[in-house]
Write a protein that holds these residues in place. Structure first.
Motif, mmCIF file in Angstrom:
data_model
loop_
_atom_site.group_PDB
_atom_site.id
_atom_site.type_symbol
_atom_site.label_atom_id
_atom_site.label_comp_id
_atom_site.label_asym_id
_atom_site.label_seq_id
_atom_site.Cartn_x
_atom_site.Cartn_y
_atom_site.Cartn_z
ATOM 1 N N ASN A 148 0.816 -1.272 0.001
ATOM 2 C CA ASN A 148 -0.029 0.000 0.131
ATOM 3 C C ASN A 148 0.828 1.164 0.022
ATOM 4 O O ASN A 148 0.435 2.431 -0.647
ATOM 5 N N ASP A 149 2.008 1.254 0.509
ATOM 6 C CA ASP A 149 2.848 2.559 0.799
ATOM 7 C C ASP A 149 3.104 2.724 -0.736
ATOM 8 O O ASP A 149 3.277 4.245 -0.714
ATOM 9 N N PHE A 150 3.479 2.067 -1.599
ATOM 10 C CA PHE A 150 3.799 2.551 -2.884
ATOM 11 C C PHE A 150 2.785 3.072 -3.771
ATOM 12 O O PHE A 150 3.025 3.462 -5.033
ATOM 13 N N LYS A 151 1.439 3.089 -3.302
ATOM 14 C CA LYS A 151 0.432 3.591 -3.940
ATOM 15 C C LYS A 151 0.089 5.072 -3.799
ATOM 16 O O LYS A 151 -0.819 5.475 -4.321
ATOM 17 N N ASN A 152 0.919 5.557 -2.839
ATOM 18 C CA ASN A 152 0.651 7.117 -2.448
ATOM 19 C C ASN A 152 1.610 7.998 -2.842
ATOM 20 O O ASN A 152 1.606 9.365 -2.293
ATOM 21 N N GLY A 153 2.424 7.693 -3.994
ATOM 22 C CA GLY A 153 3.249 8.848 -4.555
ATOM 23 C C GLY A 153 4.602 8.928 -3.516
ATOM 24 O O GLY A 153 4.816 8.010 -2.814
ATOM 25 N N ALA A 154 5.475 9.930 -3.958
ATOM 26 C CA ALA A 154 6.861 10.192 -3.429
ATOM 27 C C ALA A 154 6.918 11.216 -3.059
ATOM 28 O O ALA A 154 6.341 12.408 -3.407
ATOM 29 N N VAL A 155 7.779 11.539 -2.063
ATOM 30 C CA VAL A 155 8.339 12.664 -1.354
ATOM 31 C C VAL A 155 9.864 12.676 -1.569
ATOM 32 O O VAL A 155 10.516 11.694 -1.254
ATOM 33 N N ILE A 156 10.583 13.949 -1.760
ATOM 34 C CA ILE A 156 12.082 13.956 -1.912
ATOM 35 C C ILE A 156 12.442 14.930 -0.891
ATOM 36 O O ILE A 156 11.751 15.786 -0.244
ATOM 37 N N ALA A 157 13.752 14.685 -0.448
ATOM 38 C CA ALA A 157 14.470 15.491 0.501
ATOM 39 C C ALA A 157 15.802 15.801 0.169
ATOM 40 O O ALA A 157 16.240 14.880 -0.274
ATOM 41 N N SER A 158 16.473 16.774 0.541
ATOM 42 C CA SER A 158 17.699 17.302 0.295
ATOM 43 C C SER A 158 18.431 18.157 1.542
ATOM 44 O O SER A 158 17.337 18.742 2.124
ATOM 45 N N GLU A 159 19.604 17.931 1.705
ATOM 46 C CA GLU A 159 20.272 18.668 2.956
ATOM 47 C C GLU A 159 21.642 18.924 2.468
ATOM 48 O O GLU A 159 22.390 17.941 2.088
ATOM 49 N N ILE A 160 22.188 20.144 2.850
ATOM 50 C CA ILE A 160 23.625 20.524 2.820
ATOM 51 C C ILE A 160 23.948 20.895 4.416
ATOM 52 O O ILE A 160 23.094 21.598 5.077
ATOM 53 N N GLY A 161 24.877 20.411 4.851
ATOM 54 C CA GLY A 161 25.329 20.593 6.262
ATOM 55 C C GLY A 161 26.706 20.704 6.609
ATOM 56 O O GLY A 161 27.562 20.248 5.878
ATOM 57 N N TYR A 162 27.102 21.387 7.722
ATOM 58 C CA TYR A 162 28.345 21.551 8.289
ATOM 59 C C TYR A 162 28.438 21.363 9.422
ATOM 60 O O TYR A 162 27.722 21.600 10.351
#
Length: 448
Positions: free
Chosen positions: A263-277
């Motif tokens: 069921n999880d794969f029926k709900n679309g996707a979300v992306i995330a990105s981060e740059i850190g120090y």
């Protein structure tokens, strides 16, 4: 118009809060005596500064976990890279002022973790992590208060479920790491790292605005993949990372166990990105992050002004955690004690999000009370600005909600801590006509 005296009202209340909190701290300090630090309280709650070495003692009051060292087997497993941790956190909360009906609630979370370091176990640059939880009780802010702020960082929905189950493989001397499996993405993109002291969800885990793009969170991890690249060859401490995860319509349903991956794969996707120090070679540690989470989902969001459907959502954040003070004792800087600060600022499109901007600042002091070197004191302030589109739709004078939290964690034994807590919520949900709310709380933490 907002009354001019409101800011002074806030500072007076905050001052009263601090005074009451210190009085409570002093009283419990006399009752409790000197104590050590619990080893861990939750999946992201480990405080490196508070870690202590296991004492060779048969006394239940000295051991790091309530169930002890399992006849020496626990230590042997950890030396081999296999670590099992169990804890229970319980939050008692009651709202004692405000125009809403007052309630007294208890919410608990029992968590079990298995963490395997394959570098120790088999000289392979890999890590396997599995975490399950049982949640029970009632959610004060979620069920009764109607506010932007969540007064408990563990409260959610009653459930018995798998939270996370992922494997992380390192490449090129761990400069590149690939993680895949069931992941609570908020833990890695936007969480504050101050779970060890704050009870409020905003300062203790992540600002509520961060959840709007349907990024998986703890304890409702979802399938996904993350890639982290260490850029120390360019600048020591610099890194970038990105991830993609399945989104959700309801984090807990129909997947009420964390095992309904189809069921999880029926709900679309979300992306995330981060740059850190991450600051290097300094006694005043600091971490700085700039990140974004987004999706392009249809049928999930509507304009607040007219209800028209809009596509996708995004939230951007900046985060800073910094040690700013350590006391000098016996002519030497004691880096196990002192003051850390937290600052976060987050923004999202105000046409589809009830809160378009949120900021928070937190102060954490370890060893504030003489003789209680591992106790931790915290003061947090959260501001959530109501979207102007929401104001126009409701035809009301909505502004911003401000929450102030004061708390102190008493480490009574290495495996047990109690944490009295007070929270003031000013202009609940940005409504200047609502009565301010005072919430009193007590958190208990047991490491098994």
């Amino acid at each position: 118009m907002k009354p001019v005296h409101k800011p002074f009202h806030l500072f007076r209340a905050a001052g009263a809060l601090c005074a009451a909190g210190m009085l409570t701290a002093s009283t419990l300090s006399v009752m409790a005596g000197t104590a050590s630090d619990p080893k861990a309280v939750d999946n992201k709650a480990m405080d490196p500064k508070a870690m202590v070495v296991e004492k060779k003692s048969t006394s239940i009051w000295d051991q790091q976990e309530l169930t002890g060292d399992w006849g020496g087997e626990r230590t042997k497993l950890r030396e081999q890279g296999i670590d099992f941790t169990f804890n229970n956190i319980g939050d008692f909360l009651t709202d004692v002022t405000g125009s809403q009906t007052h309630h007294a609630t208890y919410f608990g979370r029992f968590r079990g973790n298995m963490d395997i370091d394959f570098k120790k176990l088999a000289d392979v640059d890999g890590r396997l992590f599995v975490s399950g939880i049982y949640q029970y009780g009632r959610n004060l802010s979620g069920q009764y208060l109607d506010v932007f702020t969540s007064t408990s960082s563990i409260a959610g929905e009653e459930s018995l479920r798998l939270d996370e189950a992922w494997y992380e493989q390192g490449f090129i001397d761990s400069k590149v790491k690939l993680k895949f499996g069931q992941i609570a993405a908020v833990n890695d993109f936007g969480s504050t790292g101050f779970f060890d002291i704050f009870m409020n969800d905003e300062t203790g885990y992540a600002a509520n605005i961060l959840f709007r793009p349907n990024q998986p969170f703890s304890p409702a991890g979802k399938p996904g993949v993350e890639l982290t690249v260490d850029l120390s060859d360019i600048t020591k401490g610099l890194y970038v990372k990105a991830g993609g995860f399945t989104a959700y319509r309801d984090a807990y349903h129909p997947d009420d166990t964390g095992l309904n991956w189809g069921n999880d794969f029926k709900n679309g996707a979300v992306i995330a990105s981060e740059i850190g120090y991450v600051e290097q070679n300094t006694k005043y540690a600091g971490t700085y992050k700039l990140g974004m989470t987004a999706n392009d989902l249809d049928g999930r969001y509507n304009k607040l002004s007219n209800g028209e459907s809009v596509q996708g959502n995004v939230v951007a954040y900046f985060s800073m955690e910094k040690s700013v003070y350590h006391p000098t004792e016996n002519g030497k800087l004691n880096t196990d004690k002192g003051l850390d600060i937290l600052f976060q600022a987050l923004g999202a499109p105000h046409d589809r999000n009830p809160v378009g901007f949120e900021s928070l600042i937190g102060f954490r002091y370890t060893g504030l009370i003489e003789g209680r070197d591992t106790d931790v004191t915290g003061l947090g302030i959260i501001y959530a600005d109501a979207s102007p589109d929401l104001t126009n739709r409701t035809n009301s004078s909505l502004e911003g909600e401000t929450a102030v939290e004061l708390t102190h964690k008493f480490r009574l034994t290495p495996w047990f801590a109690v944490q009295p807590n007070m929270q003031f919520i000013f202009d609940p949900k940005g409504n200047t006509n609502r009565s301010d709310i005072v919430v009193l709380g007590l958190r208990t933490i047991v490491n098994f």
